[in-house]
Design an enzyme around this catalytic site. Structure first.
Site, mmCIF file in Angstrom:
data_model
loop_
_atom_site.group_PDB
_atom_site.id
_atom_site.type_symbol
_atom_site.label_atom_id
_atom_site.label_comp_id
_atom_site.label_asym_id
_atom_site.label_seq_id
_atom_site.Cartn_x
_atom_site.Cartn_y
_atom_site.Cartn_z
ATOM 1 N N ASP A 54 -7.168 8.288 14.246
ATOM 2 C CA ASP A 54 -7.205 7.030 13.360
ATOM 3 C C ASP A 54 -6.913 6.036 14.085
ATOM 4 O O ASP A 54 -5.870 5.853 14.856
ATOM 5 C CB ASP A 54 -7.096 7.155 11.929
ATOM 6 N N ASP A 143 -6.560 4.908 1.818
ATOM 7 C CA ASP A 143 -5.108 5.123 2.332
ATOM 8 C C ASP A 143 -4.111 4.652 1.472
ATOM 9 O O ASP A 143 -4.142 3.300 1.128
ATOM 10 C CB ASP A 143 -5.124 4.354 3.732
ATOM 11 N N GLU A 145 -0.181 4.611 0.299
ATOM 12 C CA GLU A 145 1.187 5.231 0.786
ATOM 13 C C GLU A 145 2.010 4.137 0.430
ATOM 14 O O GLU A 145 1.820 3.349 -0.354
ATOM 15 C CB GLU A 145 0.949 5.141 2.096
#
Length: 259
Positions: A54, A143, A145
């Site tokens: 990524d 994503d 987090e």
């Protein structure tokens, strides 16, 4: 991802669908071990799985033919964050990966403290997070987090229920606009801490688990029995973070097309 990527920040993260594996493989791959990953490559036990990576604006102009020659079979590229940031290298990175024959997809860095999940999903889709059933495009990825802007508020000031609702809001909008549920990238610790070990996503969302420097991805977030992508290191033979896909190359294309 393993390092938060915005134009001005680069912060190390504390240590991020649905394809089944055999029972013996699952036991091996989810075992929580502390054995170091060999430098420059994936753990030996899963070295035969398709390799990927990524990238974000930090990687700038990637040499995609070289990445493909070095083993890249898929890549996720940061497209957006909140409803204000767009990766200025996204178009070049995304197009270059596709031209080199690398299966590619886009990811969005979640900011649940800034706006609704639906608003961020709509911004993401408008700026690279769309999907096509062409076997070359991975489904959009979320994503979600640790908060890189305020470590004291890892869950962005949301309660467990509010966080679960935010993720569903994002997911529902992605599904409405693209026809796919997003892949969810996270760590087990963050998920358990910030969603209260919610199991409501595992049945319909592919898991992209982050766990670095180990032989396996360890215990998975609540509800998931297996992973689809595993980010196993921040350095290796490919630009950006190093990942594996939990299946064969043909199943990677099947996953990209949609099940």
């Amino acid at each position: 991802m393993a390092r938060h990527r915005t134009p001005s920040r680069r912060r190390p993260r504390r240590r991020l669908g649905v394809l089944a594996v055999t029972t013996s493989a699952l036991t091996l791959l989810t075992a929580a071990t502390a054995t170091a990953v060999p430098a420059g490559g994936p753990p030996a036990a899963v070295a035969s799985l398709p390799r990927g990576h990524d990238v974000s604006s930090h990687q700038r102009n990637v040499d995609w033919p070289e990445a493909r020659a070095n083993g890249s079979r898929f890549v996720y590229i940061k497209a957006t964050e909140s409803t204000t940031y767009r990766n200025p290298y996204f178009a070049e990175q995304y197009g270059g990966a596709g031209d080199a024959g690398v299966i590619r997809g886009a990811y969005h860095f979640a900011r649940p403290d800034r706006s609704s999940g639906a608003a961020q999903a709509a911004f993401f889709v408008r700026n690279g997070g769309d999907w096509q059933a062409d076997g070359q495009t991975l489904p959009p990825a979320l994503d979600i987090e640790y908060n890189p802007y305020d470590p004291k508020h890892e869950c962005y000031g949301l309660s467990h229920g509010q966080m679960v609702d935010w993720i569903w809001s994002f997911s529902d909008e992605i599904k409405r606009e693209t026809g796919r549920r997003p892949v969810i990238y996270t760590t087990t610790h963050w998920w358990d801490t910030c969603t209260g070990r919610s199991t409501s996503f595992a049945r319909s969302h592919a898991l992209w688990i982050a766990r670095h420097g180990s032989r396996g991805p360890g215990a998975l977030p609540a509800g998931w029995a297996y992973w689809t992508f595993w980010q196993y290191d921040t350095k290796g033979g490919l630009p950006g973070d190093q990942n594996l896909f939990n299946g064969s190359p043909s199943r990677l294309r099947t996953f990209a097309r949609g099940w």
